[in-house]
Design a protein around this motif. Sequence first.
Motif, mmCIF file in Angstrom:
data_model
loop_
_atom_site.group_PDB
_atom_site.id
_atom_site.type_symbol
_atom_site.label_atom_id
_atom_site.label_comp_id
_atom_site.label_asym_id
_atom_site.label_seq_id
_atom_site.Cartn_x
_atom_site.Cartn_y
_atom_site.Cartn_z
ATOM 1 N N VAL A 148 0.860 -1.188 0.000
ATOM 2 C CA VAL A 148 0.000 0.000 0.000
ATOM 3 C C VAL A 148 0.893 1.234 0.000
ATOM 4 O O VAL A 148 1.774 1.361 0.848
ATOM 5 N N TYR A 149 0.695 2.113 -0.962
ATOM 6 C CA TYR A 149 1.466 3.353 -1.034
ATOM 7 C C TYR A 149 0.748 4.340 -1.934
ATOM 8 O O TYR A 149 -0.211 3.997 -2.625
ATOM 9 N N ILE A 150 1.217 5.584 -1.909
ATOM 10 C CA ILE A 150 0.638 6.649 -2.736
ATOM 11 C C ILE A 150 1.720 7.185 -3.658
ATOM 12 O O ILE A 150 2.872 7.336 -3.251
ATOM 13 N N THR A 151 1.344 7.476 -4.902
ATOM 14 C CA THR A 151 2.231 8.208 -5.793
ATOM 15 C C THR A 151 1.583 9.552 -6.094
ATOM 16 O O THR A 151 0.375 9.641 -6.319
ATOM 17 N N GLU A 165 -1.248 4.849 7.702
ATOM 18 C CA GLU A 165 -1.432 6.297 7.575
ATOM 19 C C GLU A 165 -0.319 6.884 6.710
ATOM 20 O O GLU A 165 0.844 6.552 6.887
ATOM 21 N N MET A 166 -0.717 7.747 5.775
ATOM 22 C CA MET A 166 0.240 8.434 4.918
ATOM 23 C C MET A 166 -0.019 9.923 4.988
ATOM 24 O O MET A 166 -1.170 10.351 5.078
ATOM 25 N N GLN A 201 -2.455 8.907 -6.588
ATOM 26 C CA GLN A 201 -2.896 7.540 -6.837
ATOM 27 C C GLN A 201 -2.595 6.688 -5.618
ATOM 28 O O GLN A 201 -1.458 6.660 -5.138
ATOM 29 N N LEU A 202 -3.627 6.019 -5.118
ATOM 30 C CA LEU A 202 -3.484 5.061 -4.036
ATOM 31 C C LEU A 202 -3.278 3.691 -4.671
ATOM 32 O O LEU A 202 -4.093 3.259 -5.486
ATOM 33 N N ASP A 255 6.492 11.256 -6.845
ATOM 34 C CA ASP A 255 6.899 10.998 -5.467
ATOM 35 C C ASP A 255 6.137 9.788 -4.960
ATOM 36 O O ASP A 255 4.940 9.649 -5.206
ATOM 37 N N THR A 256 6.822 8.911 -4.234
ATOM 38 C CA THR A 256 6.189 7.753 -3.616
ATOM 39 C C THR A 256 6.127 7.983 -2.121
ATOM 40 O O THR A 256 7.156 8.228 -1.491
#
Length: 108
Positions: free
Chosen positions: A43-46, A70-71, A82-83, A57-58
């Motif tokens: 699970v991450y966001i760009t 939590e991000m 983008q999730l 950015d990641t």
Amino acid sequence: MQQITRLFFLLVLTAGFQAVFAQQTTKITVSAPETMALTDKNVYITADATYLGVNPDTIRPKTAGNNALEMQLTLVQPRMVQLHYANRSLNVYTEPADNLQITLAPDS
């Protein structure tokens, strides 16, 4: 001419201070049932500031407990991020100082 240069310098300086102070933190919390394994690997966001896909950015999450991650990202203006979860992605509209909570459902 010198007066115009000073006015221009003050204008640029003022705009720079406003841009620095306008940054606000946006928090995105992703949760899921215990049957789904949420990790900082899947699970991450760009976030792509230029929207060109060149060097996005990641943002990796930190654990928030109860199978939640939590991000946080700093925004000056609204933008799309983008999730990513497993092999899927979801476009998310974010604004400065948002506090978004996203709950993932198990695959059916």
